[in-house]
Write a protein that holds these residues in place. Structure first.
Motif, PDB file in Angstrom:
ATOM      1  N   LEU A   1     -31.005  42.460  20.621  1.00 24.10           N
ATOM      2  CA  LEU A   1     -32.358  41.912  20.568  1.00 24.10           C
ATOM      3  C   LEU A   1     -32.413  40.719  19.617  1.00 24.10           C
ATOM      4  O   LEU A   1     -33.007  39.675  19.934  1.00 24.10           O
ATOM      5  N   LYS A   2     -31.772  40.850  18.476  1.00 22.64           N
ATOM      6  CA  LYS A   2     -31.813  39.784  17.480  1.00 22.64           C
ATOM      7  C   LYS A   2     -30.951  38.594  17.865  1.00 22.64           C
ATOM      8  O   LYS A   2     -31.382  37.436  17.776  1.00 22.64           O
ATOM      9  N   HIS A   3     -29.726  38.848  18.319  1.00 21.83           N
ATOM     10  CA  HIS A   3     -28.761  37.766  18.499  1.00 21.83           C
ATOM     11  C   HIS A   3     -28.697  37.208  19.916  1.00 21.83           C
ATOM     12  O   HIS A   3     -28.149  36.133  20.114  1.00 21.83           O
ATOM     13  N   TYR A   4     -29.237  37.946  20.867  1.00 22.61           N
ATOM     14  CA  TYR A   4     -29.237  37.415  22.234  1.00 22.61           C
ATOM     15  C   TYR A   4     -30.622  36.962  22.679  1.00 22.61           C
ATOM     16  O   TYR A   4     -30.757  35.944  23.356  1.00 22.61           O
ATOM     17  N   CYS A   5     -31.648  37.706  22.261  1.00 21.55           N
ATOM     18  CA  CYS A   5     -33.008  37.381  22.721  1.00 21.55           C
ATOM     19  C   CYS A   5     -33.744  36.442  21.775  1.00 21.55           C
ATOM     20  O   CYS A   5     -34.688  35.763  22.188  1.00 21.55           O
ATOM     21  N   PHE A   6     -33.348  36.417  20.500  1.00 22.63           N
ATOM     22  CA  PHE A   6     -33.949  35.487  19.541  1.00 22.63           C
ATOM     23  C   PHE A   6     -32.885  34.467  19.138  1.00 22.63           C
ATOM     24  O   PHE A   6     -31.887  34.819  18.496  1.00 22.63           O
ATOM     25  N   HIS A   7     -33.069  33.243  19.503  1.00 22.87           N
ATOM     26  CA  HIS A   7     -32.113  32.206  19.131  1.00 22.87           C
ATOM     27  C   HIS A   7     -32.813  30.856  19.152  1.00 22.87           C
ATOM     28  O   HIS A   7     -33.911  30.714  19.693  1.00 22.87           O
ATOM     29  N   GLY A   8     -32.150  29.855  18.585  1.00 22.80           N
ATOM     30  CA  GLY A   8     -32.760  28.538  18.426  1.00 22.80           C
ATOM     31  C   GLY A   8     -33.036  27.832  19.731  1.00 22.80           C
ATOM     32  O   GLY A   8     -34.094  27.966  20.329  1.00 22.80           O
ATOM     33  N   ASP A   9     -32.078  27.067  20.230  1.00 19.37           N
ATOM     34  CA  ASP A   9     -32.311  26.298  21.434  1.00 19.37           C
ATOM     35  C   ASP A   9     -31.821  27.022  22.684  1.00 19.37           C
ATOM     36  O   ASP A   9     -31.812  26.464  23.778  1.00 19.37           O
ATOM     37  N   GLY A  10     -31.402  28.311  22.492  1.00 19.10           N
ATOM     38  CA  GLY A  10     -30.973  29.084  23.653  1.00 19.10           C
ATOM     39  C   GLY A  10     -29.552  28.823  24.059  1.00 19.10           C
ATOM     40  O   GLY A  10     -29.090  29.343  25.056  1.00 19.10           O
ATOM     41  N   SER A  11     -28.828  28.009  23.304  1.00 20.40           N
ATOM     42  CA  SER A  11     -27.453  27.696  23.698  1.00 20.40           C
ATOM     43  C   SER A  11     -26.530  28.875  23.440  1.00 20.40           C
ATOM     44  O   SER A  11     -26.729  29.642  22.507  1.00 20.40           O
ATOM     45  N   ASP A  12     -25.539  28.992  24.293  1.00 18.01           N
ATOM     46  CA  ASP A  12     -24.576  30.082  24.138  1.00 18.01           C
ATOM     47  C   ASP A  12     -23.770  29.924  22.863  1.00 18.01           C
ATOM     48  O   ASP A  12     -23.372  30.894  22.248  1.00 18.01           O
ATOM     49  N   SER A  13     -23.557  28.670  22.441  1.00 23.01           N
ATOM     50  CA  SER A  13     -22.771  28.445  21.228  1.00 23.01           C
ATOM     51  C   SER A  13     -23.470  29.012  20.004  1.00 23.01           C
ATOM     52  O   SER A  13     -22.836  29.519  19.087  1.00 23.01           O
ATOM     53  N   GLN A  14     -24.802  28.923  19.996  1.00 21.76           N
ATOM     54  CA  GLN A  14     -25.530  29.494  18.867  1.00 21.76           C
ATOM     55  C   GLN A  14     -25.378  31.004  18.833  1.00 21.76           C
ATOM     56  O   GLN A  14     -25.207  31.611  17.794  1.00 21.76           O
ATOM     57  N   ARG A  15     -25.467  31.617  20.027  1.00 20.52           N
ATOM     58  CA  ARG A  15     -25.342  33.064  20.081  1.00 20.52           C
ATOM     59  C   ARG A  15     -23.922  33.476  19.690  1.00 20.52           C
ATOM     60  O   ARG A  15     -23.704  34.515  19.098  1.00 20.52           O
ATOM     61  N   ARG A  16     -22.926  32.654  20.042  1.00 24.17           N
ATOM     62  CA  ARG A  16     -21.549  32.979  19.683  1.00 24.17           C
ATOM     63  C   ARG A  16     -21.351  32.892  18.175  1.00 24.17           C
ATOM     64  O   ARG A  16     -20.621  33.697  17.596  1.00 24.17           O
ATOM     65  N   ALA A  17     -21.989  31.909  17.563  1.00 29.24           N
ATOM     66  CA  ALA A  17     -21.835  31.762  16.114  1.00 29.24           C
ATOM     67  C   ALA A  17     -22.420  32.967  15.407  1.00 29.24           C
ATOM     68  O   ALA A  17     -21.776  33.648  14.634  1.00 29.24           O
TER      69      ALA A  17
ATOM     70  N   PHE B   1     -34.264  37.825  27.349  1.00 35.02           N
ATOM     71  CA  PHE B   1     -34.725  39.212  27.285  1.00 35.02           C
ATOM     72  C   PHE B   1     -34.753  39.845  28.670  1.00 35.02           C
ATOM     73  O   PHE B   1     -34.293  40.976  28.868  1.00 35.02           O
ATOM     74  N   LEU B   2     -35.282  39.105  29.645  1.00 33.88           N
ATOM     75  CA  LEU B   2     -35.358  39.633  31.008  1.00 33.88           C
ATOM     76  C   LEU B   2     -33.962  39.779  31.613  1.00 33.88           C
ATOM     77  O   LEU B   2     -33.688  40.744  32.333  1.00 33.88           O
ATOM     78  N   LYS B   3     -33.093  38.816  31.320  1.00 31.01           N
ATOM     79  CA  LYS B   3     -31.734  38.889  31.844  1.00 31.01           C
ATOM     80  C   LYS B   3     -31.013  40.127  31.299  1.00 31.01           C
ATOM     81  O   LYS B   3     -30.345  40.870  32.040  1.00 31.01           O
ATOM     82  N   LEU B   4     -31.159  40.349  29.984  1.00 31.70           N
ATOM     83  CA  LEU B   4     -30.531  41.510  29.360  1.00 31.70           C
ATOM     84  C   LEU B   4     -31.101  42.807  29.932  1.00 31.70           C
ATOM     85  O   LEU B   4     -30.354  43.731  30.291  1.00 31.70           O
ATOM     86  N   GLY B   5     -32.420  42.867  30.036  1.00 29.21           N
ATOM     87  CA  GLY B   5     -33.059  44.061  30.579  1.00 29.21           C
ATOM     88  C   GLY B   5     -32.674  44.311  32.027  1.00 29.21           C
ATOM     89  O   GLY B   5     -32.488  45.459  32.445  1.00 29.21           O
ATOM     90  N   LEU B   6     -32.520  43.234  32.789  1.00 26.30           N
ATOM     91  CA  LEU B   6     -32.207  43.361  34.209  1.00 26.30           C
ATOM     92  C   LEU B   6     -30.814  43.944  34.425  1.00 26.30           C
ATOM     93  O   LEU B   6     -30.637  44.860  35.235  1.00 26.30           O
ATOM     94  N   VAL B   7     -29.811  43.445  33.687  1.00 27.09           N
ATOM     95  CA  VAL B   7     -28.448  43.929  33.911  1.00 27.09           C
ATOM     96  C   VAL B   7     -28.290  45.376  33.452  1.00 27.09           C
ATOM     97  O   VAL B   7     -27.602  46.180  34.104  1.00 27.09           O
ATOM     98  N   VAL B   8     -28.955  45.725  32.354  1.00 25.34           N
ATOM     99  CA  VAL B   8     -28.874  47.108  31.871  1.00 25.34           C
ATOM    100  C   VAL B   8     -29.591  48.045  32.841  1.00 25.34           C
ATOM    101  O   VAL B   8     -29.083  49.120  33.188  1.00 25.34           O
ATOM    102  N   THR B   9     -30.765  47.629  33.298  1.00 23.66           N
ATOM    103  CA  THR B   9     -31.519  48.441  34.253  1.00 23.66           C
ATOM    104  C   THR B   9     -30.744  48.615  35.553  1.00 23.66           C
ATOM    105  O   THR B   9     -30.745  49.697  36.158  1.00 23.66           O
ATOM    106  N   PHE B  10     -30.062  47.572  35.971  1.00 25.26           N
ATOM    107  CA  PHE B  10     -29.290  47.640  37.212  1.00 25.26           C
ATOM    108  C   PHE B  10     -28.188  48.695  37.112  1.00 25.26           C
ATOM    109  O   PHE B  10     -27.952  49.471  38.054  1.00 25.26           O
ATOM    110  N   VAL B  11     -27.509  48.743  35.957  1.00 30.64           N
ATOM    111  CA  VAL B  11     -26.444  49.732  35.775  1.00 30.64           C
ATOM    112  C   VAL B  11     -27.007  51.147  35.844  1.00 30.64           C
ATOM    113  O   VAL B  11     -26.454  52.025  36.528  1.00 30.64           O
ATOM    114  N   PHE B  12     -28.127  51.384  35.160  1.00 31.17           N
ATOM    115  CA  PHE B  12     -28.738  52.717  35.176  1.00 31.17           C
ATOM    116  C   PHE B  12     -29.283  53.065  36.556  1.00 31.17           C
ATOM    117  O   PHE B  12     -29.203  54.223  36.989  1.00 31.17           O
TER     118      PHE B  12
END
Length: 546
Positions: free
Chosen positions: A208-224, A241-252
């Protein structure tokens, strides 16, 4: 990068030879449990999987593990059709033993791949090639020749190796900044074995903190992922947030969907969470409740002798049976209390991860602390769940001296707590030899990694509390153990010498059949609790390096 692939492969090959030698060894009732699950999934339609109760060993793992058993059953039917015969209870023909043993060995390939991936990640962030190769070797030995996995999977009989392989691969992806992949892998893991819910809060908070809350949304920021303090709503990404929720929901949905469609969700959940089993397992896991039980027993005996409680209050609570247990002197513990205690024990680590600047390694530390909390304070915890802490702690132990100290204490204590799983005298030589080899290797190999990885070191570790304070002067400089901790390990070993070799030879206490279990559980519980406190102290007081 050849080291990250080649060294684990060599260690895995050695481990495989050891596992093959153990094929004829003792098998617990879990062997028949999994054979019965093969028969259930092969013989019955999916609508009957979670209702079948011909055997007492009913299917009580999540749906993806049931499908895993179904795939194995398709092969088992070709090897020996009797293996998947539903009413062929306690079938142990040579063909059955070989098939099930080698299915566990083959599934460990997932763990091998995960170790290779983690070692590749570790080598990619190290500027010291020699140090990185040494860490790869040590980590490969600690994970692929892990005493707990060998005993629980390849003697006692379970399929934990490939499950911890999925966990390790998920952790690796998180540390690499590939959060979405890590989330999918963890969602898959939960649908293989629900015990990993123990560590789900760490995943939830970090993602939630490192994937859904980030500066400009760049993957490099999340990697750092470093230096990010309290998230701001301005940086919240609804898309992530929706992308994360969607993939987890899909697995379940993929896992539970068929059972929801058939109206069987409640039945499946009742199998997964059987709260009627009681606070403690037949053999008390070395956790807080083991100490609570002993305190209750002691007070009940004293109360009985002083006339404050009835004599029946001093009866045995260690009968070796699974079931509900009523405390006599202290309040009995319902499931809600254990849930609240577990969440309360996790909360400081989760808050620290959320509120303070954190790095990917802080996720790993929080994950380990969540596993600790669930093990120490959870409901009906199995002793085998100690591996939820010992295996992730391996990753930290190769990087800092402080975690080396914690790991050596935890692995020694936790692995000793597994000794009663192999209770037959014929297995004593095997289990004692294996634990000595693993423990001695760990005590030699880990301190040899004298150069610490600066990516995981905090300045507070360089300026830690004077070890001479309170008389806790280090006695084993190479391992970082204090004199008190060294004395504890000597006491622990002394207790095990009595339990393994002296208790059954006669004497005043020989009639107390379950005394060795009690002594093992209580003495190991003290060590596990201490390492939990050490881990928490390291995490909460460690300062972020710039």
């Amino acid at each position: 990068m050849a080291t990250s692939a080649g060294v684990p492969l060599l260690v895995f090959t050695l481990a495989t030879f050891v596992k093959i030698l153990l094929v004829p060894a003792y098998r617990s009732t879990d062997f028949e449990v999994h054979r019965n699950w093969l028969a259930i999934t092969h013989t019955l339609p999916i609508s009957r999987w979670y209702y079948e109760d011909t055997s007492e060993w009913t299917l009580d793992y999540p749906p993806l593990f049931a499908w895993f058993e179904y795939l194995l059953s398709s092969i088992a039917a070709l090897v020996d059709p009797a293996i998947v015969t539903l009413h062929n209870l306690n079938y142990e023909a040579h063909s059955c033993v070989l098939f099930q043993r080698f299915s566990v060995i083959a599934s460990d390939l997932v763990l091998l791949y995960a170790v290779q991936q983690y070692c590749r990640y570790q080598e990619s962030r190290s500027s010291d090639v020699l140090l990185a190769s040494r860490k790869t070797l040590v980590l490969s030995i600690l994970l692929l020749l892990n005493y707990g996995l060998i005993v629980v999977d390849h003697i006692h009989f379970q399929y934990n190796g490939f499950l911890f392989g999925i966990l390790l691969l998920s952790i690796t992806r998180i540390l690499q900044g590939r959060c979405l992949e890590g989330a999918v892998l963890f969602a898959l893991l939960l649908n293989f074995k629900h015990i990993f819910l123990y560590i789900a809060p760490a995943y939830f908070v970090y993602l939630l903190k490192h994937y859904c809350f980030h500066g400009d949304g760049s993957d490099s920021q999340r990697r750092a992922g470093s230096g990010r303090s309290l998230p701001s709503l301005r940086n919240f990404s609804l898309g992530s947030f929706l992308k994360l929720g969607l993939v987890v929901t899909f697995v379940f949905a993929l896992s539970f969907g068929p059972f929801i469609y058939m109206g069987q969700l409640r039945q499946v959940l009742s199998r997964l969470f059987p709260f009627k089993r009681g606070l403690c397992h037949a053999y008390w896991a070395p956790n807080f409740w083991a100490l609570y039980n002993v305190m209750d027993k002691t007070l009940a005996v004293l109360g009985s002798r002083l006339g404050l409680l009835s004599p029946s209050s001093a009866g045995s609570m260690s009968s070796g049976l699974v079931g509900e247990m009523q405390h006599q002197a202290l309040p009995s513990i319902p499931p809600l209390v254990t849930m609240a205690t577990t969440l309360g024990a996790m909360l400081p680590a989760l808050l620290r991860l959320w509120l303070r600047p954190s790095r990917p390694v802080d996720f790993l530390k929080t994950l380990t602390l969540c596993a600790y909390s669930s093990f120490l304070f959870g409901w009906h915890v199995h002793e085998k769940a100690i591996m939820m802490m010992t295996l992730p702690m391996c990753l930290l132990a190769v990087d800092t001296k402080r975690h080396t100290r914690i790991f050596l204490l935890l692995s020694t204590t936790g692995h000793i707590s597994l000794l009663p799983l192999l209770f037959k005298p014929t297995e004593t030589t095997v289990k004692v030899s294996l634990i000595i080899l693993y423990t001695v290797t760990a005590f030699i190999a880990l301190p040899a990694l004298s150069v610490r990885d600066q990516m995981l070191l905090s300045p507070s570790e360089e300026n830690s509390v004077n070890p001479r304070e309170k008389g806790l002067e280090p006695s084993l400089q190479c391992s970082g153990l204090t004199k008190l901790e060294s004395c504890y390990l000597i006491l622990l070993l002394t207790v095990q010498v009595y339990c393994l070799f002296l208790h059954g030879t006669g004497g005043l206490l020989a009639h107390l059949e379950f005394l060795p279990l009690l002594l093992t559980s209580v003495t190991c519980a003290l060590g596990v609790l201490w390492t939990w406190l050490l881990s928490y102290h390291e995490f909460l007081t460690g300062l972020e390096h710039s």
